[in-house]
Design a protein around this motif. Sequence first.
Motif, short mmCIF file in Angstrom:
data_model
loop_
_atom_site.label_atom_id
_atom_site.label_comp_id
_atom_site.label_asym_id
_atom_site.label_seq_id
_atom_site.Cartn_x
_atom_site.Cartn_y
_atom_site.Cartn_z
N TRP A 16 59.43 -19.59 9.58
CA TRP A 16 58.55 -20.08 8.53
C TRP A 16 58.58 -21.60 8.47
CZ3 TRP A 16 55.19 -16.76 6.94
CH2 TRP A 16 55.52 -15.39 6.89
N LEU A 17 59.71 -22.18 8.86
CA LEU A 17 59.84 -23.63 8.92
C LEU A 17 60.35 -24.04 10.29
CD1 LEU A 17 61.59 -24.49 5.51
CD2 LEU A 17 59.14 -24.60 6.02
N SER A 18 60.09 -25.29 10.66
CA SER A 18 60.67 -25.90 11.85
C SER A 18 61.44 -27.14 11.41
CB SER A 18 59.58 -26.31 12.85
OG SER A 18 58.89 -25.19 13.35
N GLU A 19 62.57 -27.40 12.09
CA GLU A 19 63.40 -28.55 11.75
C GLU A 19 63.49 -29.50 12.93
OE1 GLU A 19 66.89 -31.07 11.74
OE2 GLU A 19 66.66 -29.28 13.00
N LYS A 20 63.37 -30.79 12.66
CA LYS A 20 63.50 -31.79 13.71
C LYS A 20 64.08 -33.06 13.11
CE LYS A 20 60.82 -34.10 17.36
NZ LYS A 20 59.47 -34.29 17.94
#
Length: 253
Positions: free
Chosen positions: A152-156
């Motif tokens: 549901w989310l992406s992290e960078k």
Amino acid sequence: MASRMTDSHRRFLQVLMSNGIIDAAEARRLHRFFCEQHKVYYAHDRLDDFVGVINTYLRPLFMEIRKGRSEDTGKMFYALVNLAITEATKVASDYAENELELFKKTMDLIVESESGYAPSTSILNLSDKLQSKKMKKKEVEHVLQMFVQDKWLSEKHGEYTLHTRCIMELDQYICEMYQDVKKCNICHSLAIQGQSCETCGIKMHLPCVAKYFKSHPEPHCPHCNDIWPHETRDLVRPDTPRTPRRVSSSDTK
């Protein structure tokens, strides 16, 4: 080509049900593999027709396989989405009430930001602002990891944005809830991340910017023709910073 569901279609669907989303290269590989394994008609350029057969059987169940692009890289993906509910409560069955509230507030931060990203510190600060049940910051960190794991989310680099799967599934909800959200001037999909023209306000995904200006050596807005005030080179290279160098007055002379 088969117009009815075969075991090759069922196997393909099972993979999507298990993963939620797969990239186009993997979808093409699975298409060929399952067709050859079950000895049904295969043509390398008929994947969308193959998926269309599955969708014929899925739509009465308010589900569909959709195709969409990553805002970051421009890569094509296929995702299994739920058509029955057009709001963020699609994820409610998987999360507690306060976790779902955190997701909605995180989405607010992301969609309403200029960059399409929300810093982890801003999300952690939501811990004591939840109406349903407050969380400790450690609990918020754990829930964020679940959102990333569930795509549901992406992290960078310590910042969060909406995953491609999330945008594909919640696009109608996002358009209804956020009146200022824009669509890419090039591909006409939702543009959470991207670059905007400071004169007319149109927005474009970074991969769309890179593709458009590749054939336009003078970077002018495709809508109002003003100078495009952002860097346009190497936008989709891995680990390229999201905030490009602004074009100075000396660059445009």
